[in-house]
Design a protein around this motif. Structure first.
Motif, PDB file in Angstrom:
ATOM      1  N   LEU A 154     -30.568 -19.965  -4.066  1.00 37.69           N
ATOM      2  CA  LEU A 154     -32.040 -20.281  -3.895  1.00 37.69           C
ATOM      3  C   LEU A 154     -32.131 -21.473  -3.316  1.00 37.69           C
ATOM      4  O   LEU A 154     -31.465 -22.706  -3.704  1.00 37.69           O
TER       5      LEU A 154
ATOM      6  N   VAL B 210     -26.408 -18.980  -8.027  1.00 36.89           N
ATOM      7  CA  VAL B 210     -26.325 -18.357  -9.241  1.00 36.89           C
ATOM      8  C   VAL B 210     -25.247 -16.986  -9.286  1.00 36.89           C
ATOM      9  O   VAL B 210     -25.145 -16.347  -8.399  1.00 36.89           O
TER      10      VAL B 210
ATOM     11  N   ASN C  30     -44.142 -24.740 -12.111  1.00 40.38           N
ATOM     12  CA  ASN C  30     -43.568 -23.397 -11.715  1.00 40.38           C
ATOM     13  C   ASN C  30     -43.985 -22.985 -10.360  1.00 40.38           C
ATOM     14  O   ASN C  30     -44.891 -23.203  -9.764  1.00 40.38           O
TER      15      ASN C  30
ATOM     16  N   ARG D 130     -29.387 -23.697  -4.584  1.00 36.97           N
ATOM     17  CA  ARG D 130     -28.695 -23.589  -5.708  1.00 36.97           C
ATOM     18  C   ARG D 130     -27.900 -22.113  -5.758  1.00 36.97           C
ATOM     19  O   ARG D 130     -28.332 -21.191  -5.078  1.00 36.97           O
TER      20      ARG D 130
ATOM     21  N   THR E  43     -41.037 -17.335  -6.071  1.00 31.66           N
ATOM     22  CA  THR E  43     -39.872 -17.350  -4.978  1.00 31.66           C
ATOM     23  C   THR E  43     -40.000 -16.208  -4.238  1.00 31.66           C
ATOM     24  O   THR E  43     -40.782 -15.280  -4.651  1.00 31.66           O
TER      25      THR E  43
ATOM     26  N   VAL F  17     -34.301 -27.658 -12.048  1.00 31.39           N
ATOM     27  CA  VAL F  17     -34.594 -26.519 -11.872  1.00 31.39           C
ATOM     28  C   VAL F  17     -34.161 -25.467 -12.980  1.00 31.39           C
ATOM     29  O   VAL F  17     -32.799 -25.519 -12.883  1.00 31.39           O
TER      30      VAL F  17
ATOM     31  N   LEU G  35     -26.125 -18.865  -7.636  1.00 33.05           N
ATOM     32  CA  LEU G  35     -26.090 -18.342  -8.992  1.00 33.05           C
ATOM     33  C   LEU G  35     -24.853 -17.185  -8.877  1.00 33.05           C
ATOM     34  O   LEU G  35     -24.790 -16.386  -7.755  1.00 33.05           O
TER      35      LEU G  35
ATOM     36  N   VAL H 109     -39.446 -19.780 -10.843  1.00 30.47           N
ATOM     37  CA  VAL H 109     -38.604 -20.716 -11.547  1.00 30.47           C
ATOM     38  C   VAL H 109     -39.498 -21.922 -11.761  1.00 30.47           C
ATOM     39  O   VAL H 109     -40.641 -22.240 -11.416  1.00 30.47           O
TER      40      VAL H 109
ATOM     41  N   ILE I 245     -33.835 -21.569 -14.244  1.00 27.10           N
ATOM     42  CA  ILE I 245     -33.592 -20.278 -13.616  1.00 27.10           C
ATOM     43  C   ILE I 245     -33.220 -19.246 -14.990  1.00 27.10           C
ATOM     44  O   ILE I 245     -32.406 -19.537 -15.762  1.00 27.10           O
ATOM     45  N   GLY I 246     -33.928 -18.195 -14.922  1.00 23.56           N
ATOM     46  CA  GLY I 246     -33.629 -17.060 -15.736  1.00 23.56           C
ATOM     47  C   GLY I 246     -33.527 -17.227 -17.329  1.00 23.56           C
ATOM     48  O   GLY I 246     -34.088 -18.402 -17.770  1.00 23.56           O
TER      49      GLY I 246
ATOM     50  N   LEU J 148     -36.663 -13.507 -11.962  1.00 30.22           N
ATOM     51  CA  LEU J 148     -36.290 -14.765 -11.213  1.00 30.22           C
ATOM     52  C   LEU J 148     -37.146 -14.946  -9.847  1.00 30.22           C
ATOM     53  O   LEU J 148     -36.899 -15.551  -9.123  1.00 30.22           O
TER      54      LEU J 148
ATOM     55  N   TRP K 108     -34.451 -16.924  -2.100  1.00 30.32           N
ATOM     56  CA  TRP K 108     -33.458 -16.238  -2.721  1.00 30.32           C
ATOM     57  C   TRP K 108     -32.384 -15.487  -1.400  1.00 30.32           C
ATOM     58  O   TRP K 108     -33.290 -14.621  -0.533  1.00 30.32           O
TER      59      TRP K 108
END
Length: 631
Positions: free
Chosen positions: A381, A347, A316, A361, A319, A269, A363, A296, A271-272, A293, A388
């Motif tokens: 995510l 993330v 793709n 995930r 989200t 995956v 972030l 993804v 991201i960003g 974002l 998110w």
């Protein structure tokens, strides 16, 4: 290789080192790596690379600010020229009893004369589970202070992949030519440890790449197209097209995460990140376009592994939920619910992580290079819902850090630029987040309980901390039927009683009964009983024959010669009412299913076509006009 002690350098000692550096090139190069110990003089470090393997955290390279001495607050900007090792085998508190050592790179490869590089914006790979090596890939020379005593001019790009054999007593560093023309940096990396594959998405070359790019401007870059798929066991690679990825161009500073349990061989995956200007004369620090974002990209690994002549398949997906602001230079890790009903990517702008279901995930941190805004928040995510969730707010924004999942439920963050030009308040450069309770601390618990999904995530997905998510698809549906089908495939892992060559599932928290361990003793016991019964029958028949008259004995022997052979009890009769076979048990006789390190993340030199591993190559600068480069 010696491990340098953290002894302060006096002014006279420093002058002596400078004097030695002027004597000869050989002495100079060796001494460049030793004056400032990156642990004792640590102020802050970012853009390093790191990996966790076999009970140790390894930290390589990175921009570092050093205290000029332990007495004053003056700092020096330079590069970390050591490989740092942090023990993860036992619990520690970084404030009191963390064990950190470092090893200088001041010895050259005896086969090539090349010194192990100390670079920034590269990555480290774990490598195959059965290897006793870690892998350093890519990166660029830090050009921010070329007068720093540890500065070494950019080398050729021929050997972008280095190995460090941590169990070896000889020279531990090895260099590998993987057949690519450039040594990339600032790309997004991930790894499928169970398949021995490393992935490096896009990235760039710049002034610090090698001698052919020395005329670039300080902030000028050329983006690199494609995704490298690296066979770490054999040091080979292939660059596949990423034309199907969103954004219409190569990106830098983004995230890439491996999810093992989805699809036939797992998924990636992306991201960003930032789409950079396609002009070598344009600075990429304030220009370009940050990717939203709200979308993804997902890569089906089996689509390439099963058909390596293709570029594989990208999808793709839109989200929803609390979508983070666009950013780069964050860190990302993944975790799954205990029942694998969901997966989560965390993330983090700064080192922060939260884990949830299997397809989640996390972030943490990052920055907006256009506006200059740094972040200190954590987002998760969750897959397959592609939702998110904002988990945490902080007060210490940072970027350029690494993060790893350790000790079942903890997020370990490594370094990061705190953006205020001050030294890191985490004086050892690491921090710990409990991903279940979402609390930061200084203690690493090597024996922490299993991960549970945080409450903010279960509010979106339903279910409980153990799993059972009820939201199992995107709110607006999948963007394509192909992705819907891929997300519906649960990977089939080999069981523990298959051939030894089968690769075990990584990060599994579940054990399966090893049938060989249990059934083996059972069969042995049955065979012993059969042998004993046979001996008793033989003795009984012999005693009976001794009691016969000679005429009766002769008649009995003739009868045995002509009768049908009797079936011997080599097979157990099938009778559901008798306990001839033991049921599956779970206990001390189990053999663990996992043989790989848990939760590792996952978060080069001029080349010619006939370059060979271990053979230095010389190359002149290219005369080609700047453009987006193919690797």
């Amino acid at each position: 290789m010696a491990i340098f002690s953290r002894v302060p350098l006096s002014r006279s000692h420093l002058f002596f080192v400078l004097f030695l550096a002027l004597l000869s090139p050989q002495v100079a190069h060796a001494q460049l790596y030793s004056p400032l110990d990156p642990i004792f003089y640590f102020c802050s470090r970012w853009f390093s690379s790191s990996v966790v393997k076999d009970g140790s955290l390894y930290i390589n390279g990175g921009v570092e600010t050093f205290y000029h001495s332990r007495v004053t607050s003056d700092t020096i900007l330079g590069i970390n020229t050591y490989l740092i090792q942090v023990s993860m085998e036992t619990s520690w508190d970084w404030k009191t009893n963390i064990t950190i050592t470092d090893e200088s790179k001041s010895t050259s490869n005896p086969k090539t004369g090349t010194y192990p590089p100390s670079l920034i914006r590269g990555t480290m790979f774990h490598g195959p589970a059965d290897s006793k090596e870690v892998y350093a890939f890519g990166g660029t020379t830090f050009m921010g202070n070329t007068s720093f005593l540890g500065y070494v001019a950019p080398d050729a790009s021929t050997y972008p992949l280095w190995t460090y054999a941590y169990d070896s007593s000889d020279f531990r560093w090895g260099q590998n030519d993987i057949g690519q023309p450039w040594k990339p940096n600032h790309g997004a990396a991930a790894e499928a440890i169970d398949q021995g594959l490393g992935f490096y998405l896009n990235g760039q070359i710049d002034k610090g790449t090698d001698s052919s790019t020395k005329n670039f401007g300080n902030d000028s870059t050329l983006p690199l197209d494609g995704m490298l798929i690296i066979d770490l066991a054999n040091a080979t690679s292939n660059n596949i097209s990423t034309a199907a990825i969103s954004g219409d161009g190569p990106r830098v500073g983004g995230g890439l995460q491996y999810i093992a349990d989805v699809g036939e061989k797992g998924i990636l995956v992306a991201i960003g990140g930032q789409l950079s200007p396609q002009n070598v004369s344009t600075s990429t620090s304030t220009n370009g376009h940050l990717l939203s974002l709200d979308t993804v990209d997902v890569f089906d690994i089996s689509s390439y592994v099963d058909h390596p002549e293709t570029n594989g398949t990208w999808y793709n997906q839109t989200t929803t939920g609390e979508i983070p602001e666009p950013r780069i230079d964050f860190c990302v890790v993944a975790a799954s619910a205990l029942d694998n009903s969901s997966h989560h990517m965390c993330v983090i702008p700064q080192p922060i992580v939260v884990q949830a279901d299997p397809n989640k995930r996390y972030l943490y941190g990052g920055r907006n290079t256009i506006t200059g805004v740094p972040y200190d928040d954590i987002y998760v995510l969750s897959l397959p819902a592609f939702i998110w969730t904002k988990i945490n707010f902080g007060a210490s924004p940072r970027w350029g850090h690494d993060c790893h999942v350790v000790g079942n439920r903890q997020l370990l963050t490594v370094g990061g630029n705190t953006t205020n030009e001050q030294c890191d308040w985490e004086i050892k450069g690491v921090a710990i987040l409990d991903m279940s309770t979402i609390t930061w601390g200084s203690v690493y618990n090597a024996f922490a309980p299993e991960y549970l999904v945080p409450t903010p995530v279960t509010k979106w997905l339903g279910g409980s901390p153990s799993g059972g998510a009820t939201v199992t698809a995107p709110a607006g549906g999948y963007n394509s039927t192909g992705l819907a089908q891929l997300m519906g495939v649960k990977r089939v892992w080999p069981t523990s009683n298959t051939s030894q060559s089968a690769t075990p599932k990584p990060h599994s928290h579940h054990k399966k009964t090893n049938v060989g361990v249990i059934v083996g003793p059972v069969i042995g016991g049955v065979a012993a009983l059969a042998l004993l019964a046979g001996l008793l029958l033989w003795f009984r028949q012999r005693r009976h024959k001794k009691a016969m008259t000679p005429h009766e004995l002769e008649a009995a022997e003739k009868s045995e010669l002509h009768e049908e052979p009797k079936k011997m009890p080599y097979e157990l009769p099938v009778d559901s009412h008798k306990p001839y076979e033991m049921a599956e048990q779970h206990g001390l006789a189990e053999a663990p299913r996992d043989t790989t390190t848990h939760a590792v993340e996952l978060d080069a030199t001029t080349i010619s076509g006939d370059a060979k591993p271990g053979v230095p190559m010389l190359r002149t600068p290219s005369n080609e006009n700047p453009r987006i480069l193919k690797r």
